[in-house]
Motif scaffolding. Structure first.
Motif, PDB file in Angstrom:
ATOM      1  N   PRO A   1       0.809  -1.223   0.000  1.00 41.48           N
ATOM      2  CA  PRO A   1       0.000   0.000   0.000  1.00 41.48           C
ATOM      3  C   PRO A   1       0.840   1.270   0.000  1.00 41.48           C
ATOM      4  N   ASP A   2       2.074   1.201   0.527  1.00 40.16           N
ATOM      5  CA  ASP A   2       2.893   2.414   0.589  1.00 40.16           C
ATOM      6  C   ASP A   2       4.019   2.457  -0.428  1.00 40.16           C
ATOM      7  N   GLY A   3       4.149   1.441  -1.275  1.00 34.38           N
ATOM      8  CA  GLY A   3       5.185   1.526  -2.291  1.00 34.38           C
ATOM      9  C   GLY A   3       5.411   0.233  -3.048  1.00 34.38           C
ATOM     10  N   PRO A   4       6.100   0.317  -4.200  1.00 35.48           N
ATOM     11  CA  PRO A   4       6.409  -0.859  -5.006  1.00 35.48           C
ATOM     12  C   PRO A   4       7.843  -1.344  -4.772  1.00 35.48           C
ATOM     13  N   ALA A   5       8.116  -2.530  -5.301  1.00 41.28           N
ATOM     14  CA  ALA A   5       9.476  -3.072  -5.328  1.00 41.28           C
ATOM     15  C   ALA A   5       9.915  -3.161  -6.788  1.00 41.28           C
ATOM     16  N   PRO A   6      10.557  -2.116  -7.316  1.00 35.36           N
ATOM     17  CA  PRO A   6      11.016  -2.156  -8.718  1.00 35.36           C
ATOM     18  C   PRO A   6      12.188  -3.127  -8.886  1.00 35.36           C
ATOM     19  N   TYR A   7      12.163  -3.839  -9.982  1.00 35.40           N
ATOM     20  CA  TYR A   7      13.180  -4.842 -10.300  1.00 35.40           C
ATOM     21  C   TYR A   7      13.703  -4.499 -11.693  1.00 35.40           C
ATOM     22  N   PHE A   8      14.947  -4.068 -11.750  1.00 33.54           N
ATOM     23  CA  PHE A   8      15.540  -3.617 -13.009  1.00 33.54           C
ATOM     24  C   PHE A   8      16.385  -4.736 -13.626  1.00 33.54           C
ATOM     25  N   SER A   9      16.317  -4.866 -14.937  1.00 31.38           N
ATOM     26  CA  SER A   9      17.158  -5.812 -15.670  1.00 31.38           C
ATOM     27  C   SER A   9      18.004  -5.043 -16.670  1.00 31.38           C
ATOM     28  N   ILE A  10      19.237  -5.498 -16.849  1.00 31.05           N
ATOM     29  CA  ILE A  10      20.138  -4.856 -17.802  1.00 31.05           C
ATOM     30  C   ILE A  10      20.708  -5.900 -18.754  1.00 31.05           C
ATOM     31  N   ILE A  11      20.839  -5.531 -20.018  1.00 31.56           N
ATOM     32  CA  ILE A  11      21.505  -6.356 -21.028  1.00 31.56           C
ATOM     33  C   ILE A  11      22.381  -5.426 -21.861  1.00 31.56           C
ATOM     34  N   ALA A  12      23.653  -5.775 -21.983  1.00 34.51           N
ATOM     35  CA  ALA A  12      24.589  -4.924 -22.718  1.00 34.51           C
ATOM     36  C   ALA A  12      25.728  -5.775 -23.264  1.00 34.51           C
ATOM     37  N   PRO A  13      26.352  -5.350 -24.345  1.00 30.97           N
ATOM     38  CA  PRO A  13      27.489  -6.100 -24.890  1.00 30.97           C
ATOM     39  C   PRO A  13      28.721  -5.934 -24.005  1.00 30.97           C
ATOM     40  N   GLY A  14      29.387  -7.035 -23.728  1.00 28.71           N
ATOM     41  CA  GLY A  14      30.625  -6.980 -22.951  1.00 28.71           C
ATOM     42  C   GLY A  14      31.829  -7.249 -23.833  1.00 28.71           C
ATOM     43  N   ARG A  15      32.992  -7.160 -23.239  1.00 38.60           N
ATOM     44  CA  ARG A  15      34.239  -7.536 -23.923  1.00 38.60           C
ATOM     45  C   ARG A  15      34.774  -8.788 -23.245  1.00 38.60           C
ATOM     46  N   ARG A  16      34.948  -9.828 -24.035  1.00 40.75           N
ATOM     47  CA  ARG A  16      35.397 -11.092 -23.444  1.00 40.75           C
ATOM     48  C   ARG A  16      36.723 -10.892 -22.725  1.00 40.75           C
ATOM     49  N   GLY A  17      36.764 -11.355 -21.508  1.00 44.20           N
ATOM     50  CA  GLY A  17      37.935 -11.175 -20.663  1.00 44.20           C
ATOM     51  C   GLY A  17      37.820  -9.988 -19.732  1.00 44.20           C
ATOM     52  N   SER A  18      36.857  -9.086 -20.018  1.00 48.57           N
ATOM     53  CA  SER A  18      36.673  -7.892 -19.176  1.00 48.57           C
ATOM     54  C   SER A  18      35.279  -7.840 -18.560  1.00 48.57           C
ATOM     55  N   GLU A  19      34.541  -8.923 -18.662  1.00 43.89           N
ATOM     56  CA  GLU A  19      33.152  -8.896 -18.198  1.00 43.89           C
ATOM     57  C   GLU A  19      33.035  -8.531 -16.716  1.00 43.89           C
ATOM     58  N   LEU A  20      33.914  -9.082 -15.882  1.00 44.62           N
ATOM     59  CA  LEU A  20      33.812  -8.822 -14.444  1.00 44.62           C
ATOM     60  C   LEU A  20      34.046  -7.354 -14.124  1.00 44.62           C
ATOM     61  N   GLU A  21      35.061  -6.782 -14.728  1.00 39.87           N
ATOM     62  CA  GLU A  21      35.355  -5.379 -14.475  1.00 39.87           C
ATOM     63  C   GLU A  21      34.212  -4.490 -14.969  1.00 39.87           C
ATOM     64  N   MET A  22      33.648  -4.828 -16.108  1.00 39.91           N
ATOM     65  CA  MET A  22      32.523  -4.057 -16.640  1.00 39.91           C
ATOM     66  C   MET A  22      31.301  -4.210 -15.742  1.00 39.91           C
ATOM     67  N   TRP A  23      31.054  -5.439 -15.306  1.00 40.05           N
ATOM     68  CA  TRP A  23      29.924  -5.687 -14.398  1.00 40.05           C
ATOM     69  C   TRP A  23      30.103  -4.915 -13.102  1.00 40.05           C
ATOM     70  N   ASP A  24      31.322  -4.913 -12.562  1.00 41.26           N
ATOM     71  CA  ASP A  24      31.576  -4.188 -11.317  1.00 41.26           C
ATOM     72  C   ASP A  24      31.226  -2.708 -11.456  1.00 41.26           C
ATOM     73  N   GLU A  25      31.596  -2.118 -12.586  1.00 42.12           N
ATOM     74  CA  GLU A  25      31.331  -0.693 -12.794  1.00 42.12           C
ATOM     75  C   GLU A  25      29.832  -0.416 -12.933  1.00 42.12           C
ATOM     76  N   VAL A  26      29.143  -1.269 -13.687  1.00 43.09           N
ATOM     77  CA  VAL A  26      27.704  -1.083 -13.851  1.00 43.09           C
ATOM     78  C   VAL A  26      26.989  -1.309 -12.524  1.00 43.09           C
ATOM     79  N   LYS A  27      27.388  -2.342 -11.804  1.00 48.76           N
ATOM     80  CA  LYS A  27      26.776  -2.637 -10.500  1.00 48.76           C
ATOM     81  C   LYS A  27      26.968  -1.468  -9.549  1.00 48.76           C
ATOM     82  N   ALA A  28      28.154  -0.897  -9.523  1.00 46.53           N
ATOM     83  CA  ALA A  28      28.422   0.231  -8.629  1.00 46.53           C
ATOM     84  C   ALA A  28      27.566   1.430  -9.004  1.00 46.53           C
TER      85      ALA A  28
END
Length: 533
Positions: free
Chosen positions: A444-471
């Protein structure tokens, strides 16, 4: 497909898209992103290099302990995007030293005594479906509780059941079914998560309103701590000081190992109604969802999908603004009146129902009779989504989710600011990508938004890219008043933002409780608070 659990990704071996299906997904995304996407091979257990197991298991515990590669690799990580990427790289350097499979509470006591005496970390492990780094601890004893999986007692008068916490969702429900009951807790991870995991992480289930959080289903709990066994009194409610159960709910394995709980169960539903409501404007959909949530109708499903999410999750191509997946169910009475009033509220905000309302009752053989159409398509995609995420990881695509909650008055500005921040981050870090949003739960006082992301990564750099997006996403959520997590728990991934969200006096009290219950500091160190000295 086999029944054996995957040691590196979601679910069972072969349960996800085939290579041909994954190649089709890759071709579609390659056209969208304007770049080639190749499919990496999944890891093979024979290629996995594990650190040596440097633990001498006492003779009295040998019968329940295992150091086989499959078990150690499978208990190394949870199922977060960063976990899957590391597994695809054959990086299992964080493997536990040993995996223990206790079969009784006495076994759990013995394992904790050994861990505390030797100073070796111990991590309670249910289904391993954590997506926040909740079970990762190099060199630890991973305590797999899935052999404590029985419904021990049913009280039909009070409508409750005493259940061991290692029961996976389907195992638990199968044992309640002959009694005509259900726990009615169905998170997306239902098939591969346990009652204990739900309790330790304050899990939110599939249902959108009222009894959806595991907290509300608990009568009492029994917890083994290094300092002794804590068992709360079984009561429908109590005002006798702070709740002992509340201390362990959401404690994520740092205070003790939950072994069993009395849970409130429900009669199995017999009447259902569902509808897919379309809106020409996203904000009209938000207003309608708020009206339904504040009307005390308490639908079982009230998930609002933006237009992009409707395409991805329900395969509905022609939604201009939003699709509301709406549903009601009852074990006691038809739900037509509740659905009719909810439809009226949606129509007041411009909602239309091209497919009409679908209903089912006791006379229908199939419990899923009301889940066809857009609603059924959404439900099927919902269950399969983690498998698809693994296929995207094999393409070096950044694919993840983050979830939160906020008040209704803040939502419009919150949604706009968070979406813009993450879209900017994806353009800067990945060069492209998109963000979608749905409501998983509404209050009654608010929603729980759930966001999804899809983006092209660079193989070998996925973790670093994910860390930046997550932050970037986490900073935006906290800056605009949301919670860092609504139902995925804190783990290790959310620690920096959780530390800023919680009140300092509470943080000090949590550290004090940890010192008292786990003086050697062996239980899941680094989760919720820093490891004890």
């Amino acid at each position: 497909m086999t029944d054996r659990r995957s040691f590196w990704g979601w679910g069972v071996e072969g349960g996800g898209p085939t290579d041909d299906q994954a190649a089709g997904i890759a071709a579609t995304l390659a056209q969208r992103f304007g770049r080639d996407l190749t499919l990496a091979d999944p890891p093979r257990i024979e290629d996995v290099k594990l650190p040596p197991s440097d633990v001498a298991v006492p003779d009295a515990l040998q019968h329940m302990c295992c150091t086989e590669p499959w078990d150690r690799a499978g208990h190394t990580y949870g199922k977060a995007y960063r976990d899957v990427i590391r597994a695809l790289r054959n990086d299992f350097s964080a493997a536990p030293a040993v995996v223990a499979f206790p079969e009784t509470e006495d076994d759990v006591v013995a394992l904790l005594d050994w861990s505390a005496g030797s100073g070796r970390a111990a991590v309670p492990y249910g289904g391993g479906s954590s997506v926040v780094g909740g079970v990762e601890c190099p060199g630890a004893v991973s305590i797999d509780l899935t052999r404590l999986d029985r419904v021990l007692e049913v009280d039909p008068v009070s409508r409750a059941a005493r259940i061991q916490v290692g029961a996976l969702g389907p195992v638990l429900e199968e044992q309640l079914r002959p009694h005509g009951y259900t726990l009615r807790h169905f998170p997306q991870s239902f098939e591969f998560s346990t009652l204990g995991g739900w309790l330790a992480t304050r899990s939110g289930g599939h249902y959108a309103t009222v009894y959806t959080h595991i907290d509300d289903m608990v009568e009492s709990m029994r917890v083994v701590t290094p300092s002794g066994v804590s068992e709360s009194r079984r009561l429908p409610g109590s005002g006798a000081g702070p709740s002992p159960d509340r201390m362990f709910l959401g404690s994520e394995g740092i205070l003790g190992v939950i072994t069993e709980a009395w849970m409130r169960v429900q009669d199995r539903p017999r009447w259902r109604a569902s509808a897919g409501v379309r809106f020409g404007s996203y904000l009209d959909g938000v207003a309608a969802t708020r009206a339904v949530s504040q009307a005390a109708l308490f639908p079982t499903n009230c998930r609002l999908l933006d237009s992009a999410e409707a395409v991805i999750s329900a395969g509905v191509q022609d939604v201009e603004g939003a699709l509301l997946v709406l549903g009601f169910e009852s074990a006691d009475h038809p739900v037509d009146g509740w659905m009719a009033r909810a439809v009226e509220l949606c129509q007041d905000h411009g909602g239309t129902i091209p497919e009409g309302v679908r209903t089912s009752g006791p006379e229908d053989e199939s419990e899923g009779a009301s889940r066809e159409g857009a609603v059924g398509a959404w439900r099927n995609a919902f269950v399969r989504a983690p498998y698809t995420r693994d296929a995207l990881a094999r393409m070096a695509v950044i694919a993840d989710t983050f979830e939160t909650s906020c008040t209704w008055d803040a939502f419009e500005s919150f949604h706009g600011a968070v979406t813009a921040t993450v879209e900017d981050a994806l353009r800067e870090i990945c060069g492209d990508g998109w963000v979608t949003c749905r409501f998983t739960h509404v209050y009654p006082d608010g929603p729980a938004p759930y966001f999804s992301i899809i983006a092209p990564g660079r193989r070998g750099s996925e973790l670093e890219m994910w860390d930046e997006v997550k932050a970037a996403a986490s900073e935006a959520v906290l800056a605009h008043g949301g919670t860092i997590t609504h139902h995925h728990a804190v783990g290790r991934d959310h620690r920096p933002w959780y530390d800023r969200q919680r009140p300092e006096p509470f943080a000090a009290a949590l550290v004090a409780a940890k010192r008292e219950l786990d003086p050697a500091g062996v239980l899941n160190p680094g989760v919720l608070i820093d490891p004890l000295p």
